[in-house]
Design a protein around this motif. Sequence first.
Motif, mmCIF file in Angstrom:
data_model
loop_
_atom_site.group_PDB
_atom_site.id
_atom_site.type_symbol
_atom_site.label_atom_id
_atom_site.label_comp_id
_atom_site.label_asym_id
_atom_site.label_seq_id
_atom_site.Cartn_x
_atom_site.Cartn_y
_atom_site.Cartn_z
ATOM 1 N N THR A 1 104.569 -34.379 12.196
ATOM 2 C CA THR A 1 103.428 -34.428 13.110
ATOM 3 C C THR A 1 103.934 -34.428 14.548
ATOM 4 O O THR A 1 104.546 -35.395 15.001
ATOM 5 C CB THR A 1 102.575 -35.700 12.871
ATOM 6 O OG1 THR A 1 102.128 -35.697 11.515
ATOM 7 C CG2 THR A 1 101.391 -35.740 13.811
ATOM 8 N N ILE A 2 103.690 -33.339 15.245
ATOM 9 C CA ILE A 2 104.085 -33.242 16.653
ATOM 10 C C ILE A 2 102.820 -33.385 17.486
ATOM 11 O O ILE A 2 101.909 -32.570 17.385
ATOM 12 C CB ILE A 2 104.790 -31.906 16.951
ATOM 13 C CG1 ILE A 2 106.082 -31.813 16.125
ATOM 14 C CG2 ILE A 2 105.100 -31.777 18.439
ATOM 15 C CD1 ILE A 2 106.824 -30.517 16.257
ATOM 16 N N PRO A 3 102.715 -34.431 18.281
ATOM 17 C CA PRO A 3 101.482 -34.665 19.049
ATOM 18 C C PRO A 3 101.255 -33.583 20.104
ATOM 19 O O PRO A 3 102.196 -32.953 20.583
ATOM 20 C CB PRO A 3 101.717 -36.034 19.698
ATOM 21 C CG PRO A 3 103.198 -36.203 19.719
ATOM 22 C CD PRO A 3 103.742 -35.449 18.535
ATOM 23 N N TRP B 1 106.372 -52.298 20.104
ATOM 24 C CA TRP B 1 107.508 -51.550 19.582
ATOM 25 C C TRP B 1 107.270 -51.092 18.151
ATOM 26 O O TRP B 1 107.804 -50.064 17.712
ATOM 27 C CB TRP B 1 108.797 -52.360 19.686
ATOM 28 C CG TRP B 1 109.307 -52.420 21.091
ATOM 29 C CD1 TRP B 1 109.344 -53.524 21.905
ATOM 30 C CD2 TRP B 1 109.838 -51.337 21.871
ATOM 31 N NE1 TRP B 1 109.850 -53.178 23.137
ATOM 32 C CE2 TRP B 1 110.165 -51.840 23.139
ATOM 33 C CE3 TRP B 1 110.051 -49.990 21.611
ATOM 34 C CZ2 TRP B 1 110.709 -51.061 24.144
ATOM 35 C CZ3 TRP B 1 110.592 -49.192 22.613
ATOM 36 C CH2 TRP B 1 110.914 -49.729 23.868
ATOM 37 N N GLU B 2 106.450 -51.819 17.373
ATOM 38 C CA GLU B 2 106.107 -51.324 16.034
ATOM 39 C C GLU B 2 105.330 -50.013 16.138
ATOM 40 O O GLU B 2 105.498 -49.113 15.310
ATOM 41 C CB GLU B 2 105.301 -52.362 15.261
ATOM 42 C CG GLU B 2 106.152 -53.479 14.699
ATOM 43 C CD GLU B 2 105.431 -54.294 13.659
ATOM 44 O OE1 GLU B 2 105.096 -53.744 12.587
ATOM 45 O OE2 GLU B 2 105.192 -55.493 13.924
ATOM 46 N N TYR B 3 104.468 -49.915 17.139
ATOM 47 C CA TYR B 3 103.743 -48.657 17.341
ATOM 48 C C TYR B 3 104.736 -47.523 17.617
ATOM 49 O O TYR B 3 104.573 -46.407 17.111
ATOM 50 C CB TYR B 3 102.745 -48.804 18.491
ATOM 51 C CG TYR B 3 102.009 -47.526 18.785
ATOM 52 C CD1 TYR B 3 100.960 -47.104 17.968
ATOM 53 C CD2 TYR B 3 102.395 -46.714 19.842
ATOM 54 C CE1 TYR B 3 100.308 -45.905 18.220
ATOM 55 C CE2 TYR B 3 101.748 -45.518 20.096
ATOM 56 C CZ TYR B 3 100.707 -45.119 19.277
ATOM 57 O OH TYR B 3 100.078 -43.926 19.515
ATOM 58 N N PHE B 4 105.764 -47.798 18.387
ATOM 59 C CA PHE B 4 106.826 -46.819 18.655
ATOM 60 C C PHE B 4 107.443 -46.334 17.338
ATOM 61 O O PHE B 4 107.663 -45.133 17.137
ATOM 62 C CB PHE B 4 107.877 -47.478 19.550
ATOM 63 C CG PHE B 4 109.107 -46.660 19.807
ATOM 64 C CD1 PHE B 4 109.141 -45.727 20.829
ATOM 65 C CD2 PHE B 4 110.249 -46.835 19.038
ATOM 66 C CE1 PHE B 4 110.298 -44.972 21.084
ATOM 67 C CE2 PHE B 4 111.398 -46.089 19.282
ATOM 68 C CZ PHE B 4 111.417 -45.150 20.301
ATOM 69 N N LEU B 5 107.716 -47.255 16.407
ATOM 70 C CA LEU B 5 108.274 -46.874 15.109
ATOM 71 C C LEU B 5 107.291 -46.026 14.304
ATOM 72 O O LEU B 5 107.700 -45.095 13.602
ATOM 73 C CB LEU B 5 108.680 -48.114 14.312
ATOM 74 C CG LEU B 5 109.838 -48.935 14.858
ATOM 75 C CD1 LEU B 5 110.142 -50.113 13.928
ATOM 76 C CD2 LEU B 5 111.078 -48.090 15.055
ATOM 77 N N ASP B 6 105.989 -46.360 14.396
ATOM 78 C CA ASP B 6 104.981 -45.557 13.703
ATOM 79 C C ASP B 6 105.022 -44.103 14.168
ATOM 80 O O ASP B 6 104.990 -43.174 13.360
ATOM 81 C CB ASP B 6 103.570 -46.103 13.975
ATOM 82 C CG ASP B 6 103.326 -47.482 13.417
ATOM 83 O OD1 ASP B 6 104.082 -47.928 12.530
ATOM 84 O OD2 ASP B 6 102.360 -48.122 13.886
ATOM 85 N N VAL B 7 105.066 -43.913 15.486
ATOM 86 C CA VAL B 7 105.053 -42.558 16.041
ATOM 87 C C VAL B 7 106.339 -41.824 15.669
ATOM 88 O O VAL B 7 106.320 -40.628 15.355
ATOM 89 C CB VAL B 7 104.828 -42.589 17.567
ATOM 90 C CG1 VAL B 7 104.854 -41.181 18.148
ATOM 91 C CG2 VAL B 7 103.505 -43.261 17.896
ATOM 92 N N LEU B 8 107.473 -42.534 15.659
ATOM 93 C CA LEU B 8 108.734 -41.934 15.221
ATOM 94 C C LEU B 8 108.608 -41.427 13.791
ATOM 95 O O LEU B 8 108.997 -40.297 13.484
ATOM 96 C CB LEU B 8 109.870 -42.954 15.332
ATOM 97 C CG LEU B 8 111.206 -42.558 14.680
ATOM 98 C CD1 LEU B 8 111.781 -41.289 15.300
ATOM 99 C CD2 LEU B 8 112.203 -43.711 14.766
ATOM 100 N N GLU B 9 108.058 -42.260 12.906
ATOM 101 C CA GLU B 9 107.905 -41.848 11.511
ATOM 102 C C GLU B 9 106.976 -40.645 11.381
ATOM 103 O O GLU B 9 107.236 -39.730 10.588
ATOM 104 C CB GLU B 9 107.387 -43.002 10.661
ATOM 105 C CG GLU B 9 108.432 -44.025 10.309
ATOM 106 C CD GLU B 9 108.023 -44.885 9.138
ATOM 107 O OE1 GLU B 9 108.163 -44.427 7.977
ATOM 108 O OE2 GLU B 9 107.554 -46.014 9.382
#
Length: 198
Positions: free
Chosen positions: A156-158, A142-150
């Motif tokens: 940054t749009i993947p 879930w921390e990775y989820f927060l990284d991608v949100l930030e």
Amino acid sequence: MSDLDIILEKTVRSYGRRQIQAGHALMIVMERDIPHPIGEVWSALADPEQLRQWVADPEGDLRRGGTYTLPDGSHGTILRCDGPRLLTVSWAREGSSVAEVEFHLTGEDGFTRFELRYASVRKGFAVTAAPGAGLWTGGAGWEYFLDVLEEYLAGTIPDEPQGIRFEIEAEGPLAQLFEARNERWLRTAHDFDQEHIP
């Protein structure tokens, strides 16, 4: 302080317990200050058009009481939706216990205090896992989820929506970060267990 330490210190980690629809649950809690106004963070989290840009394309009846599905097989019900401060969904994947994910947002001077609570009735979380093992841990995942949100909020749009990652490659910076976060969650779990010894 190293760059890795700075990243690790961005998140405050804790364990707890709570009652969810599926029963008495173990809960992980992570808090992070996100340098964007609460309205922007809420929109990224709750607007289906934005979600499909950085997580996945949600399908279903996307309103309180409605159900949703994601392309990776995740599915659930939207239990609470009180924008821009609270979103709670049930969340499950094939072969896993039903869990609840709750997002609490608090706006402060252009920043958003983001609190993510993940609660599951299973007896425990996989706390550590070797990168490349095909395993996902509640905390580090879930921390990775927060990284991608930030990253998304920063512009940054993947090329492809990131989804909720369940596997981390065996080598590289992301694997190093995954292992370091696992270690922090292991310590957090140990401290929680010590405080709740019968």
